[in-house]
Write a protein that holds these residues in place. Structure first.
Motif, PDB file in Angstrom:
ATOM      1  N   ARG A 187       0.824  -1.198   0.000  1.00 23.99           N
ATOM      2  CA  ARG A 187       0.000   0.000   0.000  1.00 23.99           C
ATOM      3  C   ARG A 187       0.866   1.259   0.000  1.00 23.99           C
ATOM      4  N   PRO A 188       0.441   2.315  -0.689  1.00 20.37           N
ATOM      5  CA  PRO A 188       1.135   3.604  -0.567  1.00 20.37           C
ATOM      6  C   PRO A 188       1.108   4.081   0.881  1.00 20.37           C
ATOM      7  N   ARG A 189       2.109   4.813   1.275  1.00 17.35           N
ATOM      8  CA  ARG A 189       2.217   5.265   2.677  1.00 17.35           C
ATOM      9  C   ARG A 189       1.043   6.134   3.110  1.00 17.35           C
ATOM     10  N   ILE A 190       0.375   6.785   2.155  1.00 14.06           N
ATOM     11  CA  ILE A 190      -0.720   7.692   2.504  1.00 14.06           C
ATOM     12  C   ILE A 190      -1.920   6.964   3.099  1.00 14.06           C
ATOM     13  N   ILE A 191      -2.057   5.675   2.854  1.00 17.43           N
ATOM     14  CA  ILE A 191      -3.256   4.947   3.281  1.00 17.43           C
ATOM     15  C   ILE A 191      -3.417   4.979   4.802  1.00 17.43           C
ATOM     16  N   LYS A 192      -2.354   4.700   5.536  1.00 13.75           N
ATOM     17  CA  LYS A 192      -2.481   4.636   6.998  1.00 13.75           C
ATOM     18  C   LYS A 192      -2.833   5.985   7.614  1.00 13.75           C
ATOM     19  N   PRO A 193      -2.106   7.086   7.307  1.00 15.97           N
ATOM     20  CA  PRO A 193      -2.516   8.370   7.882  1.00 15.97           C
ATOM     21  C   PRO A 193      -3.905   8.815   7.421  1.00 15.97           C
ATOM     22  N   MET A 194      -4.305   8.459   6.210  1.00  7.80           N
ATOM     23  CA  MET A 194      -5.652   8.795   5.756  1.00  7.80           C
ATOM     24  C   MET A 194      -6.698   8.074   6.612  1.00  7.80           C
ATOM     25  N   LEU A 195      -6.482   6.769   6.870  1.00 14.07           N
ATOM     26  CA  LEU A 195      -7.410   6.026   7.718  1.00 14.07           C
ATOM     27  C   LEU A 195      -7.436   6.588   9.140  1.00 14.07           C
ATOM     28  N   GLN A 196      -6.290   6.971   9.651  1.00 14.86           N
ATOM     29  CA  GLN A 196      -6.230   7.558  10.988  1.00 14.86           C
ATOM     30  C   GLN A 196      -7.029   8.855  11.045  1.00 14.86           C
ATOM     31  N   GLN A 197      -6.922   9.671  10.005  1.00 19.65           N
ATOM     32  CA  GLN A 197      -7.651  10.935   9.966  1.00 19.65           C
ATOM     33  C   GLN A 197      -9.160  10.697   9.873  1.00 19.65           C
ATOM     34  N   LEU A 198      -9.558   9.753   9.047  1.00 22.23           N
ATOM     35  CA  LEU A 198     -10.984   9.438   8.915  1.00 22.23           C
ATOM     36  C   LEU A 198     -11.540   8.897  10.227  1.00 22.23           C
ATOM     37  N   GLN A 199     -10.762   8.070  10.906  1.00 22.36           N
ATOM     38  CA  GLN A 199     -11.188   7.545  12.198  1.00 22.36           C
ATOM     39  C   GLN A 199     -11.324   8.677  13.221  1.00 22.36           C
ATOM     40  N   GLN A 200     -10.371   9.572  13.213  1.00 25.99           N
ATOM     41  CA  GLN A 200     -10.411  10.716  14.139  1.00 25.99           C
ATOM     42  C   GLN A 200     -11.640  11.589  13.883  1.00 25.99           C
TER      43      GLN A 200
END
Length: 279
Positions: A187-200
């Protein structure tokens, strides 16, 4: 007794042009054939209902319904609807590929949580908008997912747009929307911080990924895991596409009345604009 595909192949050279149009449509949509009545098959093939009846009588069926009953019985018994049984025996590449594909499908079907799946379908039906994110090898799956869901409901969007970044798109998403993230390994690195932001931001997220994606699964509200295992160097996305098919069909059944109406409106536009080739 010959199965339907064998009968069509053996009779094909003797069929009229109109009957061949039906046969061509059947070959292209064999797995969906069981869901069409004779009037729908005639409309989709661009022929008369009488031509459909005449073709299936020529193939040995007293009524069109007899053919559908035969396909339904074969499907319920687990037998393949088309006759290609010899090709999947032994230790050939094709046989090993087939067995691995079946193992992948069995794995994700056995792991599905019926309660969670029901929640997913409800969310897709009731969400104000649906946003689908898919990058790299997940992009074709995400694109197909969007094209299937938009048959049943409006306001389904694919992110990001070509050559663009995600931040501008994510800023307007609200908890009344649903985000579907298709993210397979590498996965591109952006996936994890994007999911974290959506969860937040308390955005409901469905993650479609492989079962080993433990690093991101906890960042989503719902998960559907599809194995990518293959007998060769390249991952297989057959089970991922099967997940897409199940989601699309489940949503259509959930929105059956308006979903069918929308599909008919789309089909009318295809015909009005002459956008698709008519077989």
């Amino acid at each position: 007794m010959k199965q339907l595909d064998e009968r069509l192949k053996s009779h094909y050279p003797q069929l009229s042009p109109q009957e061949q149009r039906i046969a061509d449509f059947v070959f292209d949509h064999f797995d969906d054939l069981i869901s069409y009545n004779s009037a729908e098959l005639a409309r989709l093939s661009g022929v008369s209902k009488a031509t459909v009846s005449r073709l299936f009588k020529r193939l040995g069926y007293e009524k069109y319904k007899d053919m559908r009953d035969e396909l339904r019985t074969l499907r319920q018994s687990g037998m393949p609807l088309t006759d290609n049984r010899d090709a999947v025996q032994g230790n050939t590449l094709l046989a090993r590929h087939y067995k691995q594909e079946m193992a992948n499908l069995t794995q994700w079907v056995n792991s599905i949580d019926a309660t969670q799946f029901g929640e997913i379908v409800q969310a897709l039906a009731q969400g104000k908008r649906i946003f689908i994110v898919g990058l790299r090898n997940a992009y074709p799956v995400a694109l197909h997912l969007r094209q299937q869901l938009i048959q049943a409901r409006s306001q389904v969007y694919l992110l990001p747009q070509p050559g663009q970044t995600l931040a501008e798109e994510l800023v307007d998403i609200t908890p009344q929307d649903v985000v579907m993230v298709v993210a397979f390994r590498r996965r591109p690195r952006i996936i994890k911080p994007m999911l974290q932001q959506l969860q937040q931001d308390n955005i409901p997220v469905l993650l479609i990924c492989e079962p080993q994606a433990q690093g991101v699964i906890a960042l989503s509200r719902w998960q559907l895991c599809a194995s990518l295992d293959s007998v060769s160097a390249f991952d297989s996305y057959g089970s991922a596409m099967s997940v897409v098919n199940l989601l699309a069909n489940a949503l259509l059944h959930e929105l059956l009345s308006q979903g069918r109406q929308r599909i008919h409106q789309i089909a009318d536009l295809y015909q009005h604009m002459d956008e698709l080739e008519q077989r």
